[in-house]
Design a protein around this motif. Structure first.
Motif, PDB file in Angstrom:
ATOM      1  N   UNK A   4       8.530   1.649 -22.624  1.00 17.81           N
ATOM      2  CA  UNK A   4       7.606   2.103 -21.592  1.00 17.81           C
ATOM      3  C   UNK A   4       7.383   0.997 -20.574  1.00 17.81           C
ATOM      4  N   UNK A   5       7.160   1.402 -19.322  1.00 18.52           N
ATOM      5  CA  UNK A   5       6.895   0.463 -18.240  1.00 18.52           C
ATOM      6  C   UNK A   5       5.389   0.369 -18.060  1.00 18.52           C
ATOM      7  N   UNK A   6       4.895  -0.864 -18.096  1.00 16.59           N
ATOM      8  CA  UNK A   6       3.448  -1.053 -17.929  1.00 16.59           C
ATOM      9  C   UNK A   6       3.074  -0.906 -16.458  1.00 16.59           C
ATOM     10  N   UNK A   7       1.794  -0.757 -16.231  1.00 13.83           N
ATOM     11  CA  UNK A   7       1.334  -0.637 -14.845  1.00 13.83           C
ATOM     12  C   UNK A   7       1.708  -1.881 -14.043  1.00 13.83           C
ATOM     13  N   UNK A  11       4.040  -1.890 -10.701  1.00 15.58           N
ATOM     14  CA  UNK A  11       3.546  -2.431  -9.439  1.00 15.58           C
ATOM     15  C   UNK A  11       4.463  -3.552  -8.942  1.00 15.58           C
ATOM     16  N   UNK A  12       4.943  -4.405  -9.848  1.00 12.70           N
ATOM     17  CA  UNK A  12       5.861  -5.489  -9.476  1.00 12.70           C
ATOM     18  C   UNK A  12       7.157  -4.927  -8.917  1.00 12.70           C
ATOM     19  N   UNK A  13       7.736  -3.938  -9.585  1.00 15.33           N
ATOM     20  CA  UNK A  13       8.980  -3.317  -9.112  1.00 15.33           C
ATOM     21  C   UNK A  13       8.772  -2.636  -7.763  1.00 15.33           C
ATOM     22  N   UNK A  14       7.673  -1.930  -7.607  1.00 19.54           N
ATOM     23  CA  UNK A  14       7.401  -1.210  -6.365  1.00 19.54           C
ATOM     24  C   UNK A  14       7.219  -2.178  -5.205  1.00 19.54           C
ATOM     25  N   UNK A  18       9.791  -2.707  -2.001  1.00 19.69           N
ATOM     26  CA  UNK A  18       9.279  -2.556  -0.643  1.00 19.69           C
ATOM     27  C   UNK A  18       9.529  -3.821   0.178  1.00 19.69           C
ATOM     28  N   UNK A  19       9.264  -4.977  -0.414  1.00 19.68           N
ATOM     29  CA  UNK A  19       9.494  -6.247   0.285  1.00 19.68           C
ATOM     30  C   UNK A  19      10.977  -6.428   0.595  1.00 19.68           C
ATOM     31  N   UNK A  20      11.846  -6.083  -0.335  1.00 23.18           N
ATOM     32  CA  UNK A  20      13.291  -6.175  -0.105  1.00 23.18           C
ATOM     33  C   UNK A  20      13.751  -5.259   1.016  1.00 23.18           C
TER      34      UNK A  20
END
Length: 165
Positions: A4-7, A11-14, A18-20
């Motif tokens: 499972x992916x934690x919140x 948020x880090x991936x999102x 977005x920054x990339x």
């Protein structure tokens, strides 16, 4: 079942994605600006007939006007661009064509225009001087010699090409 992916990870991936995406949007024009000249098809060096028979070229520099057709960015003059060259024969009889644009600040040089400096090209803007072969006189503002055009002779007439590199 998968991990499972934690919140916090979500948020880090999102935010990273977005920054990339935003960074690539900013970098793309810079990369394209740097790479475009390399990928652009090289134009063939075209020579222009300046309507001057070789028999009329002497060792005394003579101003010759000619028209070229080239696209500068998005601008392409309908009737072409008018240029000038100082044309002469050197001591060995070879034809030489020099650009009249001073290498100091881009003013126009003239042959024998200042009585103080006989047999030299003179730039009236900042008193730049060039020898007859286009080399700059030491101690004057220009730090480089005048540009030389490539030349060809065809059917007894002078053809002027692009500036030599």
């Amino acid at each position: 079942m998968g991990k499972k992916v934690s919140r916090r990870q979500f948020l880090t991936y999102t935010l990273g994605s977005t920054a990339g995406f935003l960074a690539s949007g900013m970098l793309f024009p810079m990369v394209r600006f740097a790479v475009d000249p390399v990928l652009k098809k090289g134009g063939s060096a075209k020579y222009v007939d300046v309507n001057l028979p070789i028999s009329q070229i002497t060792q005394e520099p003579k101003a010759v006007q000619f028209v070229i057709h080239r696209k500068d960015g998005w601008y392409e003059p309908e009737n072409g661009e008018s240029l000038t060259a100082w044309v002469m024969k050197d001591e060995s009889g070879n034809v030489r064509a020099l650009s009249p644009v001073c290498k100091h600040l881009g003013c126009t040089v003239n042959w024998n225009s200042n009585p103080q400096y006989k047999n030299q090209f003179f730039c009236p803007c900042h008193f730049g001087r060039y020898e007859k072969d286009g080399t700059n006189v030491p101690g004057t503002p220009p730090t480089k010699p005048l540009d030389k055009y490539k030349t060809k002779i065809a059917n007894g007439r002078l053809l002027i090409g692009p500036v030599e590199s």
